[in-house]
Design a protein around this motif. Structure first.
Motif, mmCIF file in Angstrom:
data_model
loop_
_atom_site.group_PDB
_atom_site.id
_atom_site.type_symbol
_atom_site.label_atom_id
_atom_site.label_comp_id
_atom_site.label_asym_id
_atom_site.label_seq_id
_atom_site.Cartn_x
_atom_site.Cartn_y
_atom_site.Cartn_z
ATOM 1 N N ASP A 239 6.184 38.480 98.368
ATOM 2 C CA ASP A 239 6.582 38.002 97.045
ATOM 3 C C ASP A 239 6.957 36.538 97.191
ATOM 4 N N MET A 240 6.374 35.686 96.363
ATOM 5 C CA MET A 240 6.720 34.267 96.412
ATOM 6 C C MET A 240 6.643 33.678 95.007
ATOM 7 N N TYR A 255 4.402 35.696 92.498
ATOM 8 C CA TYR A 255 3.177 36.431 92.832
ATOM 9 C C TYR A 255 3.491 37.472 93.906
ATOM 10 N N ARG A 256 2.870 38.669 93.757
ATOM 11 C CA ARG A 256 3.041 39.714 94.755
ATOM 12 C C ARG A 256 1.675 40.091 95.312
ATOM 13 N N GLY A 257 1.561 40.032 96.628
ATOM 14 C CA GLY A 257 0.314 40.407 97.284
ATOM 15 C C GLY A 257 0.164 39.680 98.607
ATOM 16 N N LEU A 258 -0.965 39.886 99.238
ATOM 17 C CA LEU A 258 -1.318 39.164 100.463
ATOM 18 C C LEU A 258 -2.787 38.775 100.353
ATOM 19 N N PRO A 259 -3.074 37.615 99.746
ATOM 20 C CA PRO A 259 -4.464 37.259 99.433
ATOM 21 C C PRO A 259 -5.354 37.094 100.661
ATOM 22 N N PHE A 260 -4.752 36.812 101.818
ATOM 23 C CA PHE A 260 -5.551 36.596 103.028
ATOM 24 C C PHE A 260 -5.791 37.887 103.807
ATOM 25 N N LYS A 261 -5.272 39.021 103.299
ATOM 26 C CA LYS A 261 -5.431 40.288 104.007
ATOM 27 C C LYS A 261 -5.999 41.336 103.062
ATOM 28 N N LYS A 262 -7.200 41.840 103.376
ATOM 29 C CA LYS A 262 -7.813 42.870 102.553
ATOM 30 C C LYS A 262 -7.333 44.253 102.987
ATOM 31 N N LEU A 263 -7.281 45.165 102.001
ATOM 32 C CA LEU A 263 -6.852 46.530 102.252
ATOM 33 C C LEU A 263 -7.987 47.467 101.874
#
Length: 337
Positions: A239-240, A255-263
């Motif tokens: 979260d940032m 924003y919540r997520g990790l755009p550089f890491k796919k799941l």
């Protein structure tokens, strides 16, 4: 999901306004306002999906000036799923305020909590109950699950290092990885340790003014970028964002997520959070905060999920002995939402 215990991994409830749930975020925040404080948090996630993801928390904490210590109590109730899986907990917290220098302070904190998890499978419906012609429920099910309950003790710890304008913290929840399995003879289902890293910086601008003459007082004008990264088991999340304070109004977005890491092949983008808050200061140091935030879902789940609605309320008041001279105490500059 409850019928597939080998592949299901649980996660802790979350709050978008994580600084409005300070004792849940980190036990080191117990007594951090240097006053007495009560608070309430409510979160309803994905209300358009009939899954009932609702989390409620209430807390109380206070600062014991003579001992440089904070104590707190945290109550949590989390409900999820059609079967009404409920987790209820009561946590007691202690934090110590250690003055390293005149401008640097460290607060370690600890929590011991008692958990109860309960599920009622009688709220579910099964195929043998339905009339194949009309789709109506006409028969009792032959399935027999009943009610299941599990109690366990949970231990957590954390720490916050801060100056007048900057803070960083770390918290580790479920240090003892308690077993959540409902059946004593079942394979252990340990609750993974959750690690959280959080911090930020407060950038102060020229203050505004409320009132006039003898009744004039400054109004805070500031911008506060913050972050929180947490990891638990195979899951992690970032979260940032930032808060803009134009007292008595606070506006926030992150924003919540990790755009550089796919799941599993999907981009890990979860939501954009928008916040509006109101703060009111009293003459004796009293402070009332009310906040509302909405999570706009940007993942593949889509906005049709209803996002998430969250409300926070907190009130703090000065409970120190007015006969004693004020003590120099540095407050953590983190936001209230």
């Amino acid at each position: 999901m409850l019928l597939m215990p080998e592949v299901v991994t649980a996660q802790d409830p979350q709050f978008s306004q994580f600084y409005a749930a300070p004792l849940y975020l980190n036990p080191a925040f117990a007594g951090a306002t240097q006053q007495a404080r009560v608070g309430l948090n409510y979160r309803n996630q994905w209300p358009s999906i009939d899954a009932n993801f609702v989390t409620i928390s209430a807390f109380f904490d206070t600062f014991i000036e003579s001992k440089n210590s904070g104590v707190g109590m945290l109550l949590m109730r989390d409900t999820e799923g059609q079967a009404g899986l409920k987790s209820t907990s009561v946590g007691l917290q202690y934090a110590y305020q250690l003055y390293i220098t005149d401008w640097l302070t460290f607060r370690p904190g600890f929590q011991a909590a008692f958990y109860n998890r309960h599920v009622n499978f009688s709220d579910l419906t099964f195929g043998d109950q339905f009339d194949p012609n009309t789709g109506e429920i006409i028969n009792p099910t032959n399935e027999s699950f009943g009610n299941l309950s599990k109690n366990f003790v949970d231990l957590s710890a954390g720490g916050v290092l801060y100056t007048k304008n900057i803070w960083v913290g770390v918290a580790a929840h479920h240090l003892n990885t308690p077993n959540q399995a409902f059946e004593e003879d079942a394979d252990p289902k340990e609750l993974p340790t959750k690690l959280s890293f959080h911090g930020g910086i407060k950038l102060l601008f020229s203050p505004g003014t409320m009132g006039s003459g003898l009744y004039a007082r400054p109004q805070e004008r500031s911008l506060t970028p913050t972050f929180q990264y947490k990891t638990q088991g195979e899951f992690d999340q970032l979260d940032m964002g930032l808060y803009l304070t134009l007292e008595p109004i606070i506006i926030g977005t992150w924003y919540r997520g990790l755009p550089f890491k796919k799941l599993e092949g999907f981009n890990n983008n979860e939501s954009i959070v928008l916040l509006i808050g109101f703060t009111k200061k009293g003459g004796q140091g009293d402070l009332l905060n009310i906040g509302y935030s909405y999570d706009y879902t940007i993942s593949k789940l889509g906005s049709g999920s209803g996002g998430a609605h969250e409300i926070s309320i907190s009130y703090s008041w000065n409970n120190r002995d007015p006969r004693k001279p004020p003590k120099h105490i540095m407050q953590i500059p983190c936001p209230d939402f």
